[in-house]
Design an enzyme around this catalytic site. Structure first.
Site, mmCIF file in Angstrom:
data_model
loop_
_atom_site.group_PDB
_atom_site.id
_atom_site.type_symbol
_atom_site.label_atom_id
_atom_site.label_comp_id
_atom_site.label_asym_id
_atom_site.label_seq_id
_atom_site.Cartn_x
_atom_site.Cartn_y
_atom_site.Cartn_z
ATOM 1 N N ALA A 61 8.892 6.450 4.924
ATOM 2 C CA ALA A 61 9.722 5.267 5.183
ATOM 3 C C ALA A 61 9.186 4.516 6.396
ATOM 4 O O ALA A 61 8.594 5.112 7.299
ATOM 5 C CB ALA A 61 11.157 5.718 5.452
ATOM 6 N N GLY A 101 8.796 10.182 2.882
ATOM 7 C CA GLY A 101 8.955 9.461 1.615
ATOM 8 C C GLY A 101 7.646 9.328 0.854
ATOM 9 O O GLY A 101 7.651 9.188 -0.374
ATOM 10 N N GLU A 104 7.446 12.454 -0.996
ATOM 11 C CA GLU A 104 8.481 12.416 -2.043
ATOM 12 C C GLU A 104 8.030 11.551 -3.232
ATOM 13 O O GLU A 104 8.281 11.894 -4.392
ATOM 14 C CB GLU A 104 9.797 11.899 -1.454
ATOM 15 C CG GLU A 104 10.412 12.917 -0.498
ATOM 16 C CD GLU A 104 11.695 12.428 0.156
ATOM 17 O OE1 GLU A 104 11.664 11.353 0.778
ATOM 18 O OE2 GLU A 104 12.711 13.134 0.031
ATOM 19 N N GLU A 124 10.650 14.726 8.359
ATOM 20 C CA GLU A 124 11.898 14.029 8.717
ATOM 21 C C GLU A 124 12.678 14.759 9.809
ATOM 22 O O GLU A 124 13.258 14.137 10.698
ATOM 23 C CB GLU A 124 12.798 13.862 7.475
ATOM 24 C CG GLU A 124 12.366 12.768 6.516
ATOM 25 C CD GLU A 124 11.375 13.220 5.451
ATOM 26 O OE1 GLU A 124 10.681 14.233 5.663
ATOM 27 O OE2 GLU A 124 11.293 12.547 4.412
HETATM 28 C C1 LIG Z 1 14.687 8.719 4.917
HETATM 29 C C2 LIG Z 1 13.390 8.895 5.602
HETATM 30 C C3 LIG Z 1 12.218 8.911 4.976
HETATM 31 C C4 LIG Z 1 12.114 8.741 3.489
HETATM 32 C C5 LIG Z 1 10.962 9.065 5.718
HETATM 33 O O1 LIG Z 1 9.918 9.022 5.165
HETATM 34 S S1 LIG Z 1 11.068 9.262 7.423
HETATM 35 C C6 LIG Z 1 9.378 9.010 7.933
HETATM 36 C C7 LIG Z 1 8.572 10.250 7.760
HETATM 37 N N1 LIG Z 1 7.259 10.018 8.263
HETATM 38 C C8 LIG Z 1 6.917 10.275 9.515
HETATM 39 O O2 LIG Z 1 7.712 10.720 10.314
HETATM 40 C C9 LIG Z 1 5.481 9.984 9.867
HETATM 41 C C10 LIG Z 1 5.381 9.550 11.307
HETATM 42 N N2 LIG Z 1 4.000 9.218 11.653
HETATM 43 C C11 LIG Z 1 3.081 10.135 11.985
HETATM 44 O O3 LIG Z 1 3.252 11.328 11.930
HETATM 45 C C12 LIG Z 1 1.761 9.583 12.465
HETATM 46 O O4 LIG Z 1 1.949 8.259 12.942
HETATM 47 C C13 LIG Z 1 0.673 9.583 11.370
HETATM 48 C C14 LIG Z 1 0.271 11.039 11.070
HETATM 49 C C15 LIG Z 1 1.100 8.874 10.106
HETATM 50 C C16 LIG Z 1 -0.595 8.827 11.908
HETATM 51 O O5 LIG Z 1 -0.954 9.401 13.128
HETATM 52 P P1 LIG Z 1 -2.120 8.751 14.014
HETATM 53 O O6 LIG Z 1 -3.340 8.577 13.192
HETATM 54 O O7 LIG Z 1 -2.215 9.588 15.240
HETATM 55 O O8 LIG Z 1 -1.630 7.284 14.357
HETATM 56 P P2 LIG Z 1 -0.337 6.783 15.169
HETATM 57 O O9 LIG Z 1 0.675 7.860 15.296
HETATM 58 O O10 LIG Z 1 -0.815 6.133 16.409
HETATM 59 O O11 LIG Z 1 0.229 5.686 14.162
HETATM 60 C C17 LIG Z 1 -0.539 4.531 13.852
HETATM 61 C C18 LIG Z 1 0.400 3.379 13.627
HETATM 62 O O12 LIG Z 1 1.181 3.641 12.450
HETATM 63 C C19 LIG Z 1 2.565 3.494 12.787
HETATM 64 N N3 LIG Z 1 3.351 4.400 11.928
HETATM 65 C C20 LIG Z 1 3.128 5.688 11.689
HETATM 66 N N4 LIG Z 1 4.030 6.174 10.833
HETATM 67 C C21 LIG Z 1 4.869 5.154 10.559
HETATM 68 C C22 LIG Z 1 6.031 5.015 9.754
HETATM 69 N N5 LIG Z 1 6.523 6.052 9.026
HETATM 70 N N6 LIG Z 1 6.640 3.819 9.700
HETATM 71 C C23 LIG Z 1 6.162 2.760 10.396
HETATM 72 N N7 LIG Z 1 5.060 2.832 11.184
HETATM 73 C C24 LIG Z 1 4.433 4.003 11.265
HETATM 74 C C25 LIG Z 1 2.638 3.862 14.238
HETATM 75 O O13 LIG Z 1 3.824 3.373 14.817
HETATM 76 C C26 LIG Z 1 1.396 3.177 14.771
HETATM 77 O O14 LIG Z 1 1.680 1.798 14.846
HETATM 78 P P3 LIG Z 1 1.211 0.926 16.094
HETATM 79 O O15 LIG Z 1 1.773 1.585 17.302
HETATM 80 O O16 LIG Z 1 -0.292 0.990 16.049
HETATM 81 O O17 LIG Z 1 1.764 -0.439 15.825
#
Ligand SMILES: C/C=C(\C)C(=O)SCCNC(=O)CCNC(=O)[C@H](O)C(C)(C)COP(=O)(O)OP(=O)(O)OC[C@H]1O[C@@H](n2cnc3c(N)ncnc32)[C@H](O)[C@@H]1OP(=O)(O)O
Length: 196
Positions: A61, A101, A104, A124
């Protein structure tokens, strides 16, 4: 941000594209639903591959949209149910991460091919919520309750090779993940036709 569709030997390849990690924003979900719905109905398409642009399948998400009150009828649950119910074989081609997600969505596909560098997980819990788009049902059905519970309560990122051992993915490849997913889809189609 959009999902785009191309055709490869009667297999539709739908690419999820929302840089940098293909987070499932409202507009991306709408776009996926449209492309998937069109591909499901198109009689020239026999199978569907879902993959991600930008070196990732999908990080789940869009956390940046949490708390926004946008009304949206295209929930991830709706998409996942449509994918699971699709009469055509649907294969996820997982590169980079399939998290939350994103996993999923991949679990709703009928098969999953992962790149050896990929990681999958339901993180999550690390942000204080539980998977709510079918992960808590589909993952235990696939790999059993103890292994699924371990992934859900720890939220860890599982490397592709371990995901293969657990049964989360069906195949791990070193390169050309999308081609491997297309090949798997065509193999499934071949088996289907050979049984008729
Ligand atoms: C209900 C809920 C549901 C269905 C869900 O899915 S909850 C979300 C579950 N997902 C997560 O928690 C993933 C979180 N993200 C990470 O673990 C990491 O960011 C990554 C492994 C995806 C990438 O790691 P890395 O390569 O080290 O890079 P960054 O952490 O620096 O991230 C890069 C930019 O991407 C943005 N980001 C990451 N995940 C998300 C997300 N789920 N939604 C929106 N944006 C995301 C992150 O903020 C960085 O953005 P900027 O700072 O560069 O603008």
């Amino acid at each position: 941000m959009a999902a785009t569709r191309r055709l490869s030997h009667s297999v539709a390849v739908i690419t999820i594209n929302h840089p940098p990690v293909n987070a499932l924003s409202h507009s991306l979900r709408r776009s996926i639903a449209k492309e998937f719905g069109d591909a499901s109905k198109d009689s020239s398409i026999e199978a569907i591959v879902l993959c991600g642009a930008n070196g990732n399948f999908c990080a789940g998400a869009d956390i940046k949209e949490f708390g926004s009150s946008t009304l949206d009828s295209v929930s991830l649950n709706n998409i996942n149910d449509a994918v699971e119910r699709c009469q055509k074989p649907v294969v996820a081609a997982i590169e980079g991460v399939a998290l939350g997600g994103g996993l999923e969505l991949a679990l709703s596909c009928h098969y999953r091919v992962a790149n050896v560098q990929a990681r999958v997980g339901l993180p999550e819990v690390l942000i204080g919520i539980l998977p709510a788009a079918g992960g808590t049902q589909r993952l235990p059905r696939l790999i059993g309750i103890p292994a699924a519970l371990d992934m859900i309560v720890r939220g860890r990122h599982v490397p592709a090779t371990e995901a293969l051992q657990l049964g989360v993915v069906d195949e791990v490849v070193k390169a050309n993940t999308i081609d491997a997913a297309i090949q798997l889809a065509r193999k499934v189609l071949g088996e289907k036709y050979n049984h008729h």
